[in-house]
Design an enzyme around this catalytic site. Structure first.
Site, PDB file in Angstrom:
ATOM      1  N   CYS A   1       0.837  -1.208   0.000  1.00 39.00           N
ATOM      2  CA  CYS A   1       0.000   0.000   0.000  1.00 39.00           C
ATOM      3  C   CYS A   1       0.872   1.259   0.000  1.00 39.00           C
ATOM      4  O   CYS A   1       1.763   1.407   0.837  1.00 39.00           O
ATOM      5  CB  CYS A   1      -0.935   0.012   1.202  1.00 39.00           C
ATOM      6  SG  CYS A   1      -1.989   1.475   1.177  1.00 39.00           S
TER       7      CYS A   1
ATOM      8  N   GLY B   1      -1.569  -5.627 -11.856  1.00 44.73           N
ATOM      9  CA  GLY B   1      -1.333  -4.274 -12.345  1.00 44.73           C
ATOM     10  C   GLY B   1      -1.789  -4.094 -13.771  1.00 44.73           C
ATOM     11  O   GLY B   1      -1.303  -4.776 -14.682  1.00 44.73           O
TER      12      GLY B   1
END
Ligand SMILES: Cc1cc2nc3c(=O)[nH]c(=O)nc-3n(C[C@H](O)[C@H](O)[C@H](O)COP(=O)(O)O)c2cc1C
Length: 318
Positions: free
Chosen positions: A101, A200
């Site tokens: 994160c 991603g």
């Protein structure tokens, strides 16, 4: 696909996303073919020191199995204590550690992807956790610009006992800009023995198939493209199975899914914990007249208002 003793019906995972992947949403993704879903991240410090609220994010149900709970923390002992409590309460199939994160709120206190600067702490967190709990442990990382240092972290995670790793091909500094590089997942897959999941910018059938092929990874994980679009899993699963694009009416599908999602939030008593308008608006992204529909959603007073305005706009047109 298999991670330790946990069998998955396929290899397309839903990414954990804070304030997005609540249980009703995850259940829809599962129904449409996501093979695995994770809770939103839970702070191990909050579990240990404040108990309450954050803990609720672990809620799941039998229908969702196998499911994972994701936690974050930077102290091996606190992470382990929190995971023990979570294991006892929710019995997840996997516990995932968040080392990715990039949010300032976490990074400034040394959580999430800040830990990528301290591989030895990552190693200790994974090692102690694997020794403490009986649930299999997985980890999710971002990458460093330096390939060798990224590989070093991945090796440490495997050595410490993790049974799978997810690689989001962006650095902390990139946040969500630029393009994810899947070279890292590819290299990590070549080096490690545990399953590797690439993450991603996987947004459709073509990107899903090319990332799997290019990286040789065991699975792929989808985040933002699934927001308001759980049907994406059906499309991708169909394509990977048959090599053909699924024919469907995107507008009708999105609207039907929006209603199902809103009803499910009602059913689970979660309408007060979710930003209903924001979530509803995601379901209209990319469809014809979406901008007008979003304006109507913003003006709606409640769930019925949201559902009705969307239906009217879709039938009558903006
Ligand atoms: C709104 C939002 C919330 C997220 N929350 C988490 C989280 O709780 N845990 C985590 O590991 N990653 C989180 N992420 C990162 C995603 O899991 C994923 O790694 C990232 O979005 C890249 O995948 P994508 O390009 O498919 O979106 C979040 C991303 C977004 C956009």
């Amino acid at each position: 696909m298999k991670i330790e003793k946990v069998h998955f019906p396929g290899n397309i995972f839903l990414a954990p996303m804070a304030n997005v992947t609540n249980m009703p949403f995850r259940l829809m993704c599962r129904k449409y073919g996501a093979s695995m879903t994770y809770s939103e991240m839970i702070s191990s410090d909050a579990v240990v020191y404040e108990s309450v609220k954050a803990f609720d994010r672990g809620l799941s149900c039998e229908e969702e199995r196998p499911f994972g709970i994701q936690i974050f923390g930077n102290s091996p002992s606190i992470v382990s204590r929190a995971a023990l409590a979570i294991e006892e309460t929710y019995h997840p199939d996997l516990i995932d550690l968040n080392f990715g994160c990039p949010a300032h709120l976490l990074v400034k206190d040394g959580f999430g992807s800040a830990l990528l600067r301290s591989p030895e702490i990552i190693y200790e967190i994974v090692r102690e956790l694997c020794e403490t709990i009986s649930t299999p442990v997985t980890a999710k990382i971002r990458v460093l610009e330096d390939m060798e240092r990224t590989l070093h972290i991945a090796r440490l995670i495997e050595k410490a006992g993790a049974c799978a790793i997810t690689v989001h091909g962006r650095t902390l500094e990139q946040q969500y800009t630029g393009k994810a590089s899947h070279e890292y997942a590819k290299r990590i897959k070549e080096e490690l023995s545990i399953p590797v999941i690439a993450n991603g910018d996987i947004v459709d059938e073509a990107s899903a198939s090319s990332v799997l092929e290019h990286t040789g990874c065991d699975g792929i994980m989808i985040g933002r493209a699934a927001m308001g679009n759980p049907f994406l899993f059906r499309r991708i699963a169909h394509y990977l199975e048959t090599g053909e694009l699924l024919e469907y009416d995107e507008c009708l599908q999105r609207i039907a899914d929006l209603e199902t999602y809103m009803r499910s939030l009602q059913y689970y008593g979660m309408t007060h914990t979710v930003n209903l308008r924001a979530h509803a608006q995601w379901f209209t992204k990319g469809i014809r007249g979406g901008k007008h529909i979003r304006t109507r959603i913003a003006e709606a007073k409640d769930i019925e208002g949201i559902i009705n305005s969307v239906k009217e706009m879709c039938v009558d047109g903006p």
